[in-house]
Design a protein around this motif. Structure first.
Motif, PDB file in Angstrom:
ATOM      1  N   ILE A 313      19.619 111.162   2.259  1.00 55.21           N
ATOM      2  CA  ILE A 313      20.314 111.439   1.000  1.00 55.21           C
ATOM      3  C   ILE A 313      21.727 111.916   1.338  1.00 55.21           C
ATOM      4  O   ILE A 313      21.900 112.854   2.122  1.00 55.21           O
ATOM      5  CB  ILE A 313      19.595 112.523   0.176  1.00 55.21           C
ATOM      6  N   GLU A 314      22.728 111.288   0.741  1.00 53.14           N
ATOM      7  CA  GLU A 314      24.120 111.669   0.982  1.00 53.14           C
ATOM      8  C   GLU A 314      24.616 112.556  -0.151  1.00 53.14           C
ATOM      9  O   GLU A 314      24.019 112.632  -1.226  1.00 53.14           O
ATOM     10  CB  GLU A 314      24.988 110.411   1.086  1.00 53.14           C
ATOM     11  N   THR A 315      25.733 113.228   0.104  1.00 56.34           N
ATOM     12  CA  THR A 315      26.307 114.133  -0.902  1.00 56.34           C
ATOM     13  C   THR A 315      26.808 113.380  -2.134  1.00 56.34           C
ATOM     14  O   THR A 315      27.031 113.984  -3.183  1.00 56.34           O
ATOM     15  CB  THR A 315      27.472 114.942  -0.300  1.00 56.34           C
ATOM     16  N   ASN A 316      27.005 112.072  -2.024  1.00 56.25           N
ATOM     17  CA  ASN A 316      27.432 111.266  -3.175  1.00 56.25           C
ATOM     18  C   ASN A 316      26.240 110.715  -3.957  1.00 56.25           C
ATOM     19  O   ASN A 316      26.382 109.786  -4.751  1.00 56.25           O
ATOM     20  CB  ASN A 316      28.345 110.129  -2.719  1.00 56.25           C
ATOM     21  N   PHE A 317      25.027 111.272  -3.677  1.00 60.52           N
ATOM     22  CA  PHE A 317      23.790 110.954  -4.392  1.00 60.52           C
ATOM     23  C   PHE A 317      23.197 109.599  -4.008  1.00 60.52           C
ATOM     24  O   PHE A 317      22.250 109.148  -4.637  1.00 60.52           O
ATOM     25  CB  PHE A 317      23.991 111.006  -5.920  1.00 60.52           C
ATOM     26  N   LYS A 318      23.741 108.954  -2.980  1.00 59.43           N
ATOM     27  CA  LYS A 318      23.156 107.704  -2.512  1.00 59.43           C
ATOM     28  C   LYS A 318      21.913 107.978  -1.680  1.00 59.43           C
ATOM     29  O   LYS A 318      21.849 108.947  -0.939  1.00 59.43           O
ATOM     30  CB  LYS A 318      24.177 106.905  -1.702  1.00 59.43           C
ATOM     31  N   VAL A 319      20.921 107.105  -1.822  1.00 57.42           N
ATOM     32  CA  VAL A 319      19.635 107.267  -1.139  1.00 57.42           C
ATOM     33  C   VAL A 319      19.345 106.024  -0.305  1.00 57.42           C
ATOM     34  O   VAL A 319      19.471 104.889  -0.800  1.00 57.42           O
ATOM     35  CB  VAL A 319      18.494 107.486  -2.157  1.00 57.42           C
ATOM     36  N   TYR A 320      18.952 106.255   0.959  1.00 56.89           N
ATOM     37  CA  TYR A 320      18.552 105.168   1.851  1.00 56.89           C
ATOM     38  C   TYR A 320      17.147 105.483   2.348  1.00 56.89           C
ATOM     39  O   TYR A 320      16.934 106.500   3.006  1.00 56.89           O
ATOM     40  CB  TYR A 320      19.506 105.047   3.038  1.00 56.89           C
ATOM     41  N   ALA A 321      16.194 104.631   2.010  1.00 61.11           N
ATOM     42  CA  ALA A 321      14.799 104.873   2.392  1.00 61.11           C
ATOM     43  C   ALA A 321      14.343 103.789   3.359  1.00 61.11           C
ATOM     44  O   ALA A 321      14.323 102.601   3.022  1.00 61.11           O
ATOM     45  CB  ALA A 321      13.901 104.878   1.164  1.00 61.11           C
ATOM     46  N   TYR A 322      13.999 104.207   4.582  1.00 68.07           N
ATOM     47  CA  TYR A 322      13.505 103.267   5.589  1.00 68.07           C
ATOM     48  C   TYR A 322      12.005 103.060   5.385  1.00 68.07           C
ATOM     49  O   TYR A 322      11.189 103.800   5.910  1.00 68.07           O
ATOM     50  CB  TYR A 322      13.791 103.803   6.993  1.00 68.07           C
ATOM     51  N   THR A 323      11.658 102.078   4.601  1.00 65.74           N
ATOM     52  CA  THR A 323      10.256 101.804   4.312  1.00 65.74           C
ATOM     53  C   THR A 323      10.098 100.372   3.812  1.00 65.74           C
ATOM     54  O   THR A 323      11.017  99.814   3.205  1.00 65.74           O
ATOM     55  CB  THR A 323       9.711 102.775   3.248  1.00 65.74           C
ATOM     56  N   ASN A 324       8.948  99.797   4.070  1.00 62.98           N
ATOM     57  CA  ASN A 324       8.589  98.513   3.465  1.00 62.98           C
ATOM     58  C   ASN A 324       7.282  98.639   2.698  1.00 62.98           C
ATOM     59  O   ASN A 324       6.655  97.655   2.357  1.00 62.98           O
ATOM     60  CB  ASN A 324       8.477  97.418   4.538  1.00 62.98           C
ATOM     61  N   SER A 325       6.879  99.905   2.444  1.00 63.51           N
ATOM     62  CA  SER A 325       5.645 100.173   1.714  1.00 63.51           C
ATOM     63  C   SER A 325       5.882  99.987   0.212  1.00 63.51           C
ATOM     64  O   SER A 325       6.716 100.689  -0.380  1.00 63.51           O
ATOM     65  CB  SER A 325       5.176 101.606   1.987  1.00 63.51           C
ATOM     66  N   PRO A 326       5.170  99.061  -0.436  1.00 66.89           N
ATOM     67  CA  PRO A 326       5.322  98.878  -1.890  1.00 66.89           C
ATOM     68  C   PRO A 326       5.020 100.151  -2.670  1.00 66.89           C
ATOM     69  O   PRO A 326       5.640 100.423  -3.702  1.00 66.89           O
ATOM     70  CB  PRO A 326       4.300  97.779  -2.222  1.00 66.89           C
ATOM     71  N   LEU A 327       4.081 100.952  -2.150  1.00 70.85           N
ATOM     72  CA  LEU A 327       3.716 102.184  -2.834  1.00 70.85           C
ATOM     73  C   LEU A 327       4.854 103.194  -2.799  1.00 70.85           C
ATOM     74  O   LEU A 327       5.212 103.787  -3.810  1.00 70.85           O
ATOM     75  CB  LEU A 327       2.463 102.790  -2.193  1.00 70.85           C
ATOM     76  N   GLU A 328       5.445 103.383  -1.624  1.00 70.37           N
ATOM     77  CA  GLU A 328       6.550 104.346  -1.519  1.00 70.37           C
ATOM     78  C   GLU A 328       7.752 103.883  -2.321  1.00 70.37           C
ATOM     79  O   GLU A 328       8.439 104.700  -2.952  1.00 70.37           O
ATOM     80  CB  GLU A 328       6.925 104.545  -0.052  1.00 70.37           C
ATOM     81  N   ILE A 329       8.012 102.580  -2.330  1.00 69.53           N
ATOM     82  CA  ILE A 329       9.126 102.055  -3.115  1.00 69.53           C
ATOM     83  C   ILE A 329       8.879 102.275  -4.603  1.00 69.53           C
ATOM     84  O   ILE A 329       9.791 102.646  -5.354  1.00 69.53           O
ATOM     85  CB  ILE A 329       9.328 100.553  -2.816  1.00 69.53           C
ATOM     86  N   ALA A 330       7.636 102.065  -5.036  1.00 70.14           N
ATOM     87  CA  ALA A 330       7.296 102.277  -6.451  1.00 70.14           C
ATOM     88  C   ALA A 330       7.484 103.728  -6.851  1.00 70.14           C
ATOM     89  O   ALA A 330       7.954 104.034  -7.956  1.00 70.14           O
ATOM     90  CB  ALA A 330       5.856 101.837  -6.705  1.00 70.14           C
ATOM     91  N   ILE A 331       7.133 104.655  -5.947  1.00 69.60           N
ATOM     92  CA  ILE A 331       7.295 106.078  -6.249  1.00 69.60           C
ATOM     93  C   ILE A 331       8.771 106.454  -6.289  1.00 69.60           C
ATOM     94  O   ILE A 331       9.212 107.198  -7.174  1.00 69.60           O
ATOM     95  CB  ILE A 331       6.542 106.925  -5.211  1.00 69.60           C
ATOM     96  N   LEU A 332       9.560 105.935  -5.334  1.00 60.67           N
ATOM     97  CA  LEU A 332      11.002 106.203  -5.347  1.00 60.67           C
ATOM     98  C   LEU A 332      11.642 105.698  -6.640  1.00 60.67           C
ATOM     99  O   LEU A 332      12.553 106.325  -7.191  1.00 60.67           O
ATOM    100  CB  LEU A 332      11.662 105.530  -4.147  1.00 60.67           C
ATOM    101  N   ASN A 333      11.140 104.576  -7.121  1.00 59.01           N
ATOM    102  CA  ASN A 333      11.701 103.977  -8.329  1.00 59.01           C
ATOM    103  C   ASN A 333      11.475 104.839  -9.570  1.00 59.01           C
ATOM    104  O   ASN A 333      12.096 104.623 -10.609  1.00 59.01           O
ATOM    105  CB  ASN A 333      11.074 102.594  -8.547  1.00 59.01           C
ATOM    106  N   LEU A 334      10.595 105.849  -9.454  1.00 56.93           N
ATOM    107  CA  LEU A 334      10.341 106.749 -10.582  1.00 56.93           C
ATOM    108  C   LEU A 334      11.541 107.644 -10.864  1.00 56.93           C
ATOM    109  O   LEU A 334      11.748 108.053 -12.004  1.00 56.93           O
ATOM    110  CB  LEU A 334       9.112 107.622 -10.296  1.00 56.93           C
ATOM    111  N   PHE A 335      12.339 107.961  -9.835  1.00 57.95           N
ATOM    112  CA  PHE A 335      13.463 108.881 -10.052  1.00 57.95           C
ATOM    113  C   PHE A 335      14.752 108.468  -9.336  1.00 57.95           C
ATOM    114  O   PHE A 335      15.740 109.203  -9.351  1.00 57.95           O
ATOM    115  CB  PHE A 335      13.080 110.310  -9.619  1.00 57.95           C
ATOM    116  N   VAL A 336      14.744 107.275  -8.702  1.00 62.07           N
ATOM    117  CA  VAL A 336      15.951 106.752  -8.048  1.00 62.07           C
ATOM    118  C   VAL A 336      16.258 105.382  -8.625  1.00 62.07           C
ATOM    119  O   VAL A 336      15.352 104.551  -8.809  1.00 62.07           O
ATOM    120  CB  VAL A 336      15.747 106.642  -6.516  1.00 62.07           C
ATOM    121  N   HIS A 337      17.543 105.156  -8.919  1.00 59.67           N
ATOM    122  CA  HIS A 337      17.959 103.833  -9.408  1.00 59.67           C
ATOM    123  C   HIS A 337      18.149 102.930  -8.188  1.00 59.67           C
ATOM    124  O   HIS A 337      19.175 102.971  -7.506  1.00 59.67           O
ATOM    125  CB  HIS A 337      19.267 103.953 -10.193  1.00 59.67           C
TER     126      HIS A 337
END
Length: 501
Positions: A313-337
């Motif tokens: 997570i950067e100070t400019n609110f950008k998020v980089y998630a190292y994952t290919n898990s559909p479940l983790e991506i779905a959860i991130l999508n709950l609060f990250v654009h």
């Protein structure tokens, strides 16, 4: 989520049981041990202080066991012990003692004098089919992760069993609207600790025991026994009651136990079961990676996986998630654009709208922060630790210079005031502020104390309420203060004792 969430939830369920049911539970040593594990440190302290004491303890002496600054912890501990009927008061209310059955059976656990099969009967015959810890972790991981994938609607996910689907609906986690879909409560469920998730379903299962003609005491005892079993060992089915044998099929669906077939004479508890009453997480959420190392090779694999499935997570609110898990991506999508997806990484941004959407779905700012903290990239944690060490070193040296050589206790206070901040402070504060935009007014149920005789009475009672942690509002000029609903009786009893004197 807080690691104490599942403990609070289970304790609340146990408190709601009739006293007769609670007393039956305390006849099982494994249940006594499990309930002890679920208690707060202060409540555990009181139990251990009275476990070998046959005589009742005077409440005045009990009050001397903790500092005045810990009155809130004392009040909450005694309140919980009383609700569970683990402690009994005499007719005058001046003395307290442990529940006789609980004291005896828990003491047997501590001294090793319980019945041989109190914690299950280990199967003495060798299993022809190899079952080790690695196999059990994989089995539990697949079973539980399949349920979570089904909840978020991941394609090609196997539909869970009917018993699991009914529990998801009864628990309000999914609803049937032209097909099962996740609810607001389901969104919150996804961000909980694994133990909290497991207990959410188990408590719904317990609510069904009467409809299934099952003895709730028998069901609870078996669940608590599972939490005390040894991972990797097989246990005999023949030592179980009829109710407990019928539970095995359902527990297999949740991934809590492994049994090769319905007719197999042995079963294996998985890590999800053996950590039911533990502070240790069973398996990592959401990827369900095994948290505890299984030898050096497995530990290296887990470390590599943690790096691959971690968030920057950067100070400019950008998020980089190292994952290919559909479940983790779905959860991130709950609060990250989310904006971009690569083979092993997704990129997105935390925005006011993305956080608001999560808040509307019942997810709290604390849940989001906890999730980001626990899944942060190792490099972010390392940098946060370095910043914290520098800050502590600067403040400690500055404190020594201004005080002319500060004592050790003051240095410890300086250290305790600092917290490890993994998420950038501006991002952390902004997430909380976006929640405050929706929570401008808070309501509390409680009681107002007014018409006090003088300032001294006000000071005595309001200070006591503050020590207990039940004071919500106070006005020194008008000599009025407001306490929580639960704290009213405690403050009123104190007022009757203190002011009469």
């Amino acid at each position: 989520m807080s690691s104490n969430l599942f403990k609070t939830t289970v304790n609340e369920y146990l408190e709601s049981l009739p006293k007769t049911v609670q007393s039956k539970l305390y006849e099982a040593p494994a249940t006594c041990l499990s309930i002890y594990r679920l208690l707060s440190p202060m409540a555990k302290f009181y139990i251990m202080s009275m476990i070998f004491n046959e005589k009742p303890v005077n409440l005045r002496d009990l009050n001397k066991w903790c500092k005045p600054s810990s009155r809130k912890l004392e009040y909450e501990a005694l309140k919980r012990l009383k609700a569970l009927h683990l402690v009994e008061y005499d007719n005058k209310g001046s003395h307290i003692r442990l529940h006789s059955n609980f004291r005896k059976n828990f003491r047997d656990c501590l001294t090793g004098t319980q019945k041989p099969n109190a914690f299950g009967s280990i199967s003495l015959t060798n299993d022809k089919h190899k079952v080790d810890i690695k196999f059990l972790d994989k089995f539990a991981s697949q079973k539980w992760e399949n349920i979570l994938h089904f909840m978020v609607g991941t394609e090609s996910t196997t539909t869970p069993s009917k018993s699991v689907l009914s529990l998801l609906q009864l628990g309000g986690l999914m609803e049937n609207k032209n097909g099962l879909s996740i609810t607001n409560s389901g969104f919150q469920f996804l961000l909980q600790d694994v133990n909290a998730q497991i207990w959410t379903l188990l408590l719904q299962y317990l609510n069904l025991t009467q409809d299934l003609n099952m003895d709730p005491v028998d069901v609870l005892n078996f669940i608590f026994i599972l939490g005390s079993l040894e991972l990797g060992k097989s246990y005999s089915v023949s030592s179980l009651s009829e109710t407990q044998r019928s539970m095995l099929a359902d527990l297999r669906d949740y991934g809590l136990v492994y049994q090769r077939s319905d007719t197999s004479g042995r079963f294996y508890p998985t890590r999800l079961a053996t950590t039911l009453t533990s502070d240790s997480a069973g398996l990592k959420t959401p990827s369900m990676a095994v948290e505890q190392a299984l030898g050096e090779e497995a530990e290296e694999t887990a470390q590599e996986r943690n790096i691959q499935e971690s968030i920057i997570i950067e100070t400019n609110f950008k998020v980089y998630a190292y994952t290919n898990s559909p479940l983790e991506i779905a959860i991130l999508n709950l609060f990250v654009h989310l904006r971009t997806r690569f083979a092993n990484m997704v990129c997105g941004q935390i925005t006011r709208e993305s956080i608001r959407n999560a808040l509307y779905n019942g997810i709290t700012a604390d849940q989001i922060i906890k999730f980001l903290d626990s899944h942060a990239h190792p490099q972010m944690k390392l940098l946060a630790k370095e910043r914290l060490d520098k800050k502590i070193e600067f403040d400690t040296s500055n404190n020594i210079n201004t005080a002319g050589g500060a004592p050790q206790s003051k240095n410890e206070n300086v250290i305790s005031q600092h917290k490890l901040e993994i998420i950038p402070p501006n991002v952390l504060d902004q997430i909380k502020l976006w929640q405050l935009e929706l929570d401008r007014i808070q309501t509390f149920e409680g009681y107002l104390f007014k018409d006090l005789a003088n300032q001294q009475e006000y000071d005595i009672l309001s200070n006591y309420a503050s020590e207990l942690g039940v004071l919500i509002w106070s006005d020194k000029v008008k000599k009025k203060f407001f306490v929580t609903k639960d704290g009213m009786s405690q403050v009123a009893d104190f007022a009757n004792r203190k002011l009469k004197r």
